[in-house]
Write an enzyme that holds these catalytic residues in place. Structure first.
Site, PDB file in Angstrom:
ATOM      1  N   LYS A  24       0.824  -1.218   0.000  1.00 35.59           N
ATOM      2  CA  LYS A  24       0.000   0.000   0.000  1.00 35.59           C
ATOM      3  C   LYS A  24       0.854   1.263   0.000  1.00 35.59           C
ATOM      4  O   LYS A  24       0.406   2.333  -0.393  1.00 35.59           O
ATOM      5  CB  LYS A  24      -0.968  -0.020   1.169  1.00 35.59           C
ATOM      6  CG  LYS A  24      -2.008  -1.107   1.008  1.00 35.59           C
ATOM      7  CD  LYS A  24      -3.131  -1.007   2.010  1.00 35.59           C
ATOM      8  CE  LYS A  24      -4.235  -2.010   1.702  1.00 35.59           C
ATOM      9  NZ  LYS A  24      -3.847  -3.407   1.974  1.00 35.59           N
TER      10      LYS A  24
HETATM   11  C1  LIG Z   1      -4.478  -4.477   1.394  1.00 39.72           C
HETATM   12  C2  LIG Z   1      -3.716  -5.738   1.275  1.00 39.72           C
HETATM   13  C3  LIG Z   1      -4.088  -6.750   0.345  1.00 39.72           C
HETATM   14  C4  LIG Z   1      -5.330  -6.643  -0.525  1.00 39.72           C
HETATM   15  O1  LIG Z   1      -5.197  -5.642  -1.536  1.00 39.72           O
HETATM   16  P1  LIG Z   1      -6.470  -5.182  -2.411  1.00 39.72           P
HETATM   17  O2  LIG Z   1      -6.004  -4.014  -3.211  1.00 39.72           O
HETATM   18  O3  LIG Z   1      -7.535  -4.830  -1.415  1.00 39.72           O
HETATM   19  O4  LIG Z   1      -6.865  -6.336  -3.260  1.00 39.72           O
HETATM   20  C5  LIG Z   1      -3.275  -7.878   0.241  1.00 39.72           C
HETATM   21  N1  LIG Z   1      -2.172  -8.020   1.018  1.00 39.72           N
HETATM   22  C6  LIG Z   1      -1.801  -7.089   1.917  1.00 39.72           C
HETATM   23  C7  LIG Z   1      -0.588  -7.346   2.754  1.00 39.72           C
HETATM   24  C8  LIG Z   1      -2.542  -5.912   2.074  1.00 39.72           C
HETATM   25  O5  LIG Z   1      -2.154  -4.987   2.971  1.00 39.72           O
END
Ligand SMILES: *Cc1c(COP(=O)(O)O)cnc(C)c1O
Length: 452
Positions: free
Chosen positions: A110
């Site tokens: 993220k």
């Molecule tokens: C947020 C997150 C996901 C999921 O990502 P999306 O964009 O919601 O599909 C997967 N793995 C981790 C470690 C995350 O923080």
């Protein structure tokens, strides 16, 4: 480039407007009005650094941000990453690569989007002389990444609500040990649902929201999607020519944001063979791609908590293209999903998407197996992506979090406790958190005192 809403009820807006507004006023999500064909540029982009590639790519969309500004914001965003490649692609087997997306400040993918979004917000405040107070509720990863995107930025403050005692100790430290005066971590006496309800209540008070220039942290900002398309492109460009035309990205998925960013890149002319949507036991998307029916269900806690989601908020963007870019049909389908909780596609492109779902037991077994076979440790989210890899294809698994964020799950599977310097360093810093009751009045009073 202009940006339109999936629901078609608002006039197209510029990139900076779409970023500032977040959710379109008609309830839809922003998308570029058209997708440029980038295939003629791929050869020239092959040897660019991550930041250079990001600048070239985003310049196609952020056409109202001056190029020197865009370049500066991108450099600042990725200077916080600890690996020189930003998104290193590691080959771990003959037909298997891992794209490590966990070298940012909070050790999860993220950061790619939220570092950039934070810098875009900071620049917009500088430009218009206004301030912004960002408010969000989190069960862990998103809150930490959003906080680190805005850390110490002038004219900005961030307030993150989380359930006291119900986020992991490391996640709590990432939110509460920053030492930054513009970061306010609020531990509420209640659950994550309570935190989300409080957030809704506070935003529903339009006078209060306007008075403090409140803005929501959300997963649907178009800048997040475009920033994420870049690492798919970077990885694809790094593959040997012989692997490029047979590659499938395998993506641990919750809100469909990450995998959608890859799919959108494919629509711009990058010849990616396919995408595999990897879910944990919360399998709404696995069911979608095996039965053609989208149906939400109850959320179950799992070892991969950032994927404990049963509505995929970015799904509406995919729907827009699946319904021939017809906003009237999008509105009808979204209304149907709202009332019945489900929608069945007549035709779903199975040639492009495949899917899998892993139980907690399978996650633990995969972490153990991957460690034994490759001497490589994956976090529980990334582990989901190793289930049922397609032997016909070259797979690139997206590693979405650093294993050190989930020491208990890793220890249970491998007997080892992974560490990361960024997390060790946090343990020596004081925790600064504000405990508040789960009452809107108390939260509003707190915000009023500290808003910028
Ligand atoms: C947020 C997150 C996901 C999921 O990502 P999306 O964009 O919601 O599909 C997967 N793995 C981790 C470690 C995350 O923080």
């Amino acid at each position: 480039m202009r940006f339109i809403s999936t629901r078609g009820q608002v006039d197209p807006v510029s990139f900076t407007e779409a970023v500032a507004i977040g959710l379109a006023p008609d309830g839809g999500l922003f998308l570029p009005e058209s997708l440029p064909d980038i295939s003629p540029r791929l050869a020239a982009w092959k040897n660019l650094s991550y930041a250079e590639l990001c600048r070239e790519f985003l310049a196609l969309y952020a056409t109202d941000v001056p190029t020197d500004v865009l370049e500066r914001l991108i450099h600042r965003s990725y200077a916080t990453f600890t690996h020189p490649d930003i998104a290193p692609l590691r080959k771990i087997d003959d037909r298997l690569y891992v794209l490590e997306l966990f070298h940012g400040p909070t050790l999860a993918f993220k950061d790619f989007a939220l570092q950039l979004l934070g810098n875009l917000y900071g620049w917009q405040c500088e430009q218009n002389g206004r301030s912004i107070n960002v408010l969000g509720a989190t069960s862990g990863d998103t809150g930490a990444a959003a906080i680190h995107g805005l850390l110490g930025k002038p004219r900005t403050a961030i307030f993150i609500l989380y359930p006291d005692g119900r986020v992991s100790p490391l996640q709590e430290r990432q939110m509460t040990c920053t030492g930054a005066a513009n970061v306010h971590a609020i531990a509420i006496d209640g659950s994550f649902d309570d935190a989300q309800h409080l957030l809704k209540d506070i935003f529903a008070n339009k006078t209060f929201a306007a008075q403090h220039q409140l803005s929501a942290v959300n997963s649907i900002n178009i800048a997040r999607v475009l920033a994420q398309s870049v690492y798919y492109l970077y990885a694809w460009l790094r593959l040997p020519e012989s692997d490029r035309l047979n590659v499938e990205f395998v993506v641990p998925t919750g809100n469909f944001g990450n995998v959608f960013a890859g799919w959108l890149l494919q629509q711009m002319g990058v010849p990616i063979m396919g995408f595999k949507v990897a879910t944990n036991r919360n399998d709404i998307l696995h069911r979608l791609f095996t039965t053609a029916e989208y149906r939400s269900g109850p959320v179950h806690p799992s070892l991969a908590p950032s994927m404990d989601i049963q509505v995929a908020s970015n799904f509406e963007r995919f729907l827009y293209y699946a319904l021939d870019e017809n906003p009237t049909r999008v509105c009808a389908v979204m209304a149907q999903i709202k009332t019945t909780g489900a929608y069945r596609f007549d035709l779903l492109n199975k040639a492009v998407f495949s899917s899998s779902s892993a139980t907690d037991e399978e996650i633990t077994n995969i972490i153990r197996r991957v460690h034994e076979r490759y001497r490589y440790i994956v976090d529980p989210h990334t582990a989901c992506a190793f289930k049922d890899l397609n032997p016909q294809r070259v797979s690139i698994v997206l590693a979405t979090a650093h294993p050190a964020k989930f020491p208990d799950a890793i220890q249970a599977a491998t007997g080892q406790v992974p560490t990361a310097p960024a997390l060790e360093e946090l343990k020596s810093r004081p925790i600064i958190k504000h405990r508040l009751p789960a009452e809107a009045a108390a939260i509003k009073e707190f915000i009023t005192k500290r808003a910028v």
